[in-house]
Scaffold this active site. Structure first.
Site, PDB file in Angstrom:
ATOM      1  N   HIS A   1      -7.859   1.189   2.254  1.00 47.43           N
ATOM      2  CA  HIS A   1      -7.716   0.669   3.623  1.00 47.43           C
ATOM      3  C   HIS A   1      -8.514   1.525   4.607  1.00 47.43           C
ATOM      4  O   HIS A   1      -8.002   2.010   5.614  1.00 47.43           O
ATOM      5  CB  HIS A   1      -6.238   0.624   4.025  1.00 47.43           C
ATOM      6  CG  HIS A   1      -5.956  -0.365   5.128  1.00 47.43           C
ATOM      7  ND1 HIS A   1      -4.766  -1.037   5.218  1.00 47.43           N
ATOM      8  CD2 HIS A   1      -6.701  -0.788   6.184  1.00 47.43           C
ATOM      9  CE1 HIS A   1      -4.786  -1.826   6.281  1.00 47.43           C
ATOM     10  NE2 HIS A   1      -5.960  -1.691   6.880  1.00 47.43           N
TER      11      HIS A   1
ATOM     12  N   GLU B   1       0.835  -1.196   0.000  1.00 48.31           N
ATOM     13  CA  GLU B   1       0.000   0.000   0.000  1.00 48.31           C
ATOM     14  C   GLU B   1       0.873   1.250   0.000  1.00 48.31           C
ATOM     15  O   GLU B   1       1.973   1.235   0.559  1.00 48.31           O
ATOM     16  CB  GLU B   1      -0.931  -0.009   1.216  1.00 48.31           C
ATOM     17  CG  GLU B   1      -1.882  -1.194   1.230  1.00 48.31           C
ATOM     18  CD  GLU B   1      -2.808  -1.214   2.445  1.00 48.31           C
ATOM     19  OE1 GLU B   1      -2.635  -0.328   3.309  1.00 48.31           O
ATOM     20  OE2 GLU B   1      -3.679  -2.095   2.514  1.00 48.31           O
TER      21      GLU B   1
END
Length: 408
Positions: free
Chosen positions: A291, A268
């Site tokens: 997220h 990420e």
């Protein structure tokens, strides 16, 4: 004002990644004012510099507390993870240094469950694809491939706090719910526990709610995706390593799945200004979210106050209730007494050595609490004020002692 073992104004809290204001409020209400607050995660070099004189650190999911970082944290007593998971913390390194780690395993349960339900409804209606087309000037007015959620079968992989909450909401919408878990669970409502294979083959929607462990690494790969019911939907709001993203992209390309919603990824971006890279970006029928499963204001407020309260209790009186790496000890107040907190490796003879020190030095014990896990032991001893310094000095000399604190 009564003298304390360490003035609260000198106890430093380092809070990173924009931890909710409720955490700051809780710390200040408890008398802690030395709070170093940052909106973002810090680069490793700066993190090591800032954490060097911190007694407590609060993080979310981006900050990685590695063995090297803990080496730089010479004063660190505890870590607060203002989130559900603790996989961003090297728990073994923390435990070896006598650093307790706390988190908030339940505070954002509702937020994650609501996101999953919302995505399930939108994917069943084909909203992701229709919305993307409309942004390009296309008009996809059709009922083909658009379905109600009522009567559909939801398969939940991982029947923990989030899975259970999701199960209840789904049933209230008229869904049929099945689940699989590594242990036998008592179902809520009319949910039924089934094998993973049966769940994949019969569910219209599969939702993942498992931790990041060796056994869950790529647990949904090409083989498992092939077992899924044709035209079904996959939702992952658990951990990024659970789904093989390339295999999922292939299943979407082949139209074996009708859609997906992915909130967590193997890699990420470190910050909001970094580009998000994923082969799933090409698919209009996939929701990609950064997220944010637990990122609601309600959840973050609850998490902030919950984790801050745990850090305050550990700082004030040594309570370790719900620590992920320490023995679980709930402690009463200790007015008029000195409290020794002794963290040691869990090897035979430590308690005997501790008691021998008190016997040899004629120190009376007014309260004693002991719990162990497979790695460490945690002994808390309340004694008279006059003996506190001597007891701490002697106990610190016991072999296999990791940390010995004195509170008063």
């Amino acid at each position: 004002m009564a003298k304390t073992s360490l003035d609260k104004a000198k106890i430093k809290f380092l809070l990173l990644e924009g931890v909710h204001q409720s955490a700051v409020d809780a710390l200040q209400a408890a008398g802690y004012s030395n709070i170093d607050y940052y909106q973002k995660a810090l680069p490793d070099d700066e993190l090591k510099q800032k954490i060097a004189d911190a007694h407590f650190v609060g993080i979310r999911s981006r900050t990685q507390l590695t063995d090297d970082v803990f080496d730089a944290a010479k004063k660190l007593i505890a870590v607060g993870c203002f989130c559900i998971g603790t996989n961003q913390v090297n728990l073994q390194a923390a435990t070896e240094r006598g650093i307790a780690v706390f988190n908030a395993p339940f505070s954002n349960t509702r937020s994650v469950a609501e996101l999953v339900i919302a995505e399930a409804i939108l994917l069943l209606r084909g909203i992701a694809e229709k919305n993307a087309a409309a942004h390009r000037g296309e008009w996809m007015k059709s009922a083909v491939g658009s379905y109600e959620i009522r009567g559909k079968r939801l398969g939940i992989i991982g029947y923990g706090s989030i899975g259970m909450q999701l199960s209840v909401i789904a049933e209230s919408l008229g869904m049929e719910v099945c689940f699989t878990d590594v242990v036998n669970k008592l179902p809520l409502g009319n949910a039924v526990q089934v094998s993973l294979g049966e769940l994949l083959a019969t569910s219209d929607i599969v939702s993942l709610h498992v931790p990041e462990t060796a056994s869950t690494q790529d647990m949904i790969g090409a083989g498992e995706l092939a077992q899924m019911k044709p035209g079904s939907i996959l939702i992952n709001a658990s951990r990024g390593t659970v789904v093989d993203i390339d295999a999922l992209a292939n299943a979407l390309s082949d139209a074996h799945l009708s859609g997906a919603a992915i909130d967590v990824f193997p890699e990420e971006p470190r910050g909001n200004n970094d580009e998000f890279i994923s082969p799933l970006r090409e698919f209009d029928n996939v929701f990609l979210t950064p997220h944010i499963g637990g990122s609601t204001m309600e959840a973050q407020q609850n998490i902030g106050s919950e984790v801050a309260d745990k850090l305050v209790k550990y700082s004030d009186n040594g309570t370790t209730t719900s620590s992920v790496n320490f023995p679980d000890v709930a402690l009463p107040a200790h007015p008029g007494k000195h409290r020794i907190l002794h963290v040691h490796r869990n090897v035979p003879g430590i308690l005997s050595a501790i008691n021998q020190i008190f016997s040899d030095n004629q120190i009376n014990i007014s309260g004693q609490y002991l719990q162990t896990n497979d790695k460490i032991g945690y002994v808390v001893i309340d004694i008279d004020k006059a003996s506190g310094a001597l007891a701490q000095e002697k106990l610190s000399e016991i072999p296999d002692t990791i940390r010995c604190r004195l509170l008063f």
